[in-house]
Structure formats: structure tokens, C-alpha cells
Enzyme design. Structure first.
Site, mmCIF file in Angstrom:
data_model
loop_
_atom_site.group_PDB
_atom_site.id
_atom_site.type_symbol
_atom_site.label_atom_id
_atom_site.label_comp_id
_atom_site.label_asym_id
_atom_site.label_seq_id
_atom_site.Cartn_x
_atom_site.Cartn_y
_atom_site.Cartn_z
ATOM 1 N N ASP A 1 0.861 -1.181 0.000
ATOM 2 C CA ASP A 1 0.000 0.000 0.000
ATOM 3 C C ASP A 1 0.899 1.234 0.000
ATOM 4 O O ASP A 1 1.490 1.592 1.023
ATOM 5 C CB ASP A 1 -0.894 0.012 1.246
ATOM 6 N N LYS B 1 -10.469 0.305 -2.306
ATOM 7 C CA LYS B 1 -10.334 0.108 -0.862
ATOM 8 C C LYS B 1 -10.599 1.412 -0.120
ATOM 9 O O LYS B 1 -9.755 2.299 -0.106
ATOM 10 C CB LYS B 1 -8.940 -0.415 -0.511
ATOM 11 N N LYS C 1 -7.082 3.417 -3.327
ATOM 12 C CA LYS C 1 -7.458 3.440 -1.919
ATOM 13 C C LYS C 1 -7.646 4.881 -1.471
ATOM 14 O O LYS C 1 -6.841 5.749 -1.810
ATOM 15 C CB LYS C 1 -6.362 2.745 -1.108
#
Length: 320
Positions: free
Chosen positions: A152, A256, A220
Site C-alpha cells: 500500500d 479500498k 485506496k
């Protein structure tokens, strides 16, 4: 989507990338927020709710990203990811655990090779994204070498807001390359925007397309470290972007939302949004995740309420 510049040529220069991103349709803020609010009023009951709770549990990236993290805390988190409710073996495991790079090896060792739970690691000077490219690549390489299944990364919002789009694009592509392993496989790359700092919905749409063009496997919303994290409106905007990107390129990208999603009611709103906006293709842990920690406890208590007819006491779930 604008068609003036073929997608293959979008990132050949800073000017071409800027022209493409600023040619994307503007976001109707009122319409976006009204649609997100409307989807949030849908009600899920009985067997559908039971299914949705289990689906939400299976989509969680169970997360600990604190300076005080210890190997013991990470092992405890992994045990909870494996068996969220030790009293009920039918409870699904979570999708992943998410930790700092130096804790990846602990998580991998605890989960073992056959758990079905991915180990995700934040990287690239999380949460600020303010570091030179060599530092970001070393951060990523450390996580991948330790066995991270997913990385991430966080974009440099200062660069993005200054209009240095090609710099952000090339950073993402470089981190994507650093996710490669010697055996030819690669860790999946999730790109975090920190939507609460991007100032406008138009910027969130531009960041979404920029990241997907650069090779993101997931986009995300947030790090969970600022005042404004995931919201229904900014997550809906990411969903619309991945839908349109697949229509334009044939490539599917995951979504996400992270930060601020704490209750079963919150999770249900997001699942309705996925179903209504993206459909079944995204309604799996492979393509939709919740970045959360406290959410799991509420899902577990609501799950027990459905099966027993009563709410659990405060000691039913562990305190993370």
C-alpha cells in the site's frame, strides 16, 4: 472519458498527462453526494444481512500501523485475522493483515503459507509520502523481500496538488516495478490518495485515473491518519473511476476505502454501493477491501446477534 489523447500516449509527457487529466468530466458534487446518501438508505435484513456481514468480514484488511507496534501485537492481530471468533469456526477469516515493512516477516511466519490471508505492507514513506524516490523504492523492496503479498503506497499529495502529475505517475510506475519478485510474480500495488487532502472531487477523479494508468492494482481513499478519511461520496467516486477505466481499457482495478468505517451499518452502506455501482464483479475480497481495525469487532457482535437473538457483552471480542 475524453478521447483527444489515446491512452497509450497519455503519459509520454507532462503536458499530455495534464491535458488528459484536466479533460476528464468535472464532478457534479451535489449529484455525487446525493447518490451516495441515497444508496446509504437501503436496508438489508435477515439472511441477506447475515451474508453481507460474512462478506464484509472476508473483505477486511485488519490493520495495525502504530509506532508502538510490537511482534506480539502483530502475532495477536494475525491470530484474530485467522479466527475472528474463536467460539464460532464458521466465521470467515479476513482478507489480509496490514503492517509496517519491519513487521511483515512476523506476520508471514505467524499466518503460515496456507492461511489464505494476504500480508499487506504500507510503504513509500507512509503516511506522508514525503521522501525521495530511492527511499520509497527501498521501503517497497524491504516489504517485498520480507514476503509482502500486497504493498500500500501513498502518493505525494504536494506533488500532485502542484500539478507535477508526471512525477507522481513515474513514482507509481517505479514502485510497481519494485513490487516484482525474482520468481516473476509481484506483490499487488494499492495506491493511496489521501482524499481528505486532495481538496476537490475533480482532483480525486484525476488521481484515480493517474494511478490506474500507472498500473495500480487497487486505488485506496486514505491512510486513516488524517481528519477526513473514507466517505461514501469519495468512495463512490473511486468506484465510478474503476468502472469507467475497465470500460475504456478492459483492465479491472480494485477499490479500498480506509479510515472511519467502524460499524456494521457503515459497512453495509459500502457493500450496497459496490453492488449498485460495480456489480458482482467487484463484490469479492479480490476486488474490494475495507481498511479497518475496529470494524471487525462490530461485525462480530452483529453476527452473534443474528445467530443468538441477543447482543454480546463487552468482553465478547478482543480489544485491538
Amino acid at each position: 472519458m475524453p478521447t483527444r489523447t489515446p491512452l497509450a500516449e497519455v503519459a509520454t509527457s507532462d503536458a499530455a498527462l495534464r491535458r488528459f487529466l484536466h479533460g476528464l468530466p468535472g464532478v457534479d458534487a451535489v449529484g455525487l453526494e446525493a447518490r451516495a446518501a441515497g444508496l446509504g438508505t437501503r436496508s438489508i435484513k435477515t439472511t441477506a444481512k447475515a451474508f453481507a456481514i460474512d462478506l464484509a468480514i472476508s473483505m477486511i484488511d485488519l490493520t495495525t500501523l502504530e509506532g508502538a507496534d510490537t511482534p506480539g501485537k502483530v502475532r495477536s492481530l494475525c491470530a484474530k485475522a485467522l479466527r475472528p471468533d474463536p467460539s464460532d469456526p464458521t466465521t470467515p477469516h479476513t482478507a489480509a493483515v496490514c503492517v509496517y515493512p519491519d513487521m511483515v516477516a512476523v506476520a508471514k511466519d505467524t499466518l503460515g503459507p496456507a492461511s489464505g490471508i494476504a500480508v499487506a505492507s504500507v510503504a513509500t514513506a507512509f503516511p506522508s509520502g514525503r521522501a525521495g524516490l530511492p527511499v520509497k523504492l527501498a521501503d517497497t523492496a524491504e516489504a517485498v523481500a520480507a514476503g509482502a503479498d500486497e504493498v500500500d503506497m501513498v502518493i505525494d499529495r504536494g506533488a500532485f496538488l502542484s500539478g507535477r502529475y508526471l512525477e507522481v505517475f513515474e513514482t507509481i510506475t517505479s514502485v510497481k516495478e519494485a513490487c516484482a519478485r525474482p520468481d516473476g510474480t509481484a506483490a499487488h500495488l494499492k495506491v493511496i490518495f489521501e482524499t481528505g487532502e486532495l481538496q476537490t472531487y475533480d482532483n480525486i477523479r484525476r488521481a484515480s485515473w493517474l494511478a490506474m494508468l500507472a498500473g495500480a492494482d487497487f486505488i485506496k481513499t486514505s491512510t486513516g491518519k488524517v481528519a477526513v478519511n473514507a466517505t461514501p461520496a469519495n468512495t463512490l467516486l473511486l468506484m465510478e473511476a474503476v468502472r469507467d477505466f475497465r470500460a475504456a481499457t478492459g483492465t479491472q482495478v480494485g477499490v479500498k476505502p480506509a479510515g472511519g468505517i467502524r460499524t456494521t451499518k457503515d459497512a453495509m452502506k459500502y457493500l450496497v454501493m459496490v453492488n449498485e455501482t460495480l456489480g458482482d464483479d467487484w463484490l469479492t475480497p479480490e476486488w474490494f477491501r475495507f481498511g479497518a481495525s475496529s470494524l471487525l469487532n462490530d461485525l462480530l457482535m452483529q453476527r452473534q446477534k443474528l445467530s443468538t437473538g441477543r447482543y454480546s457483552g463487552p468482553d465478547y471480542v478482543t480489544v485491538d
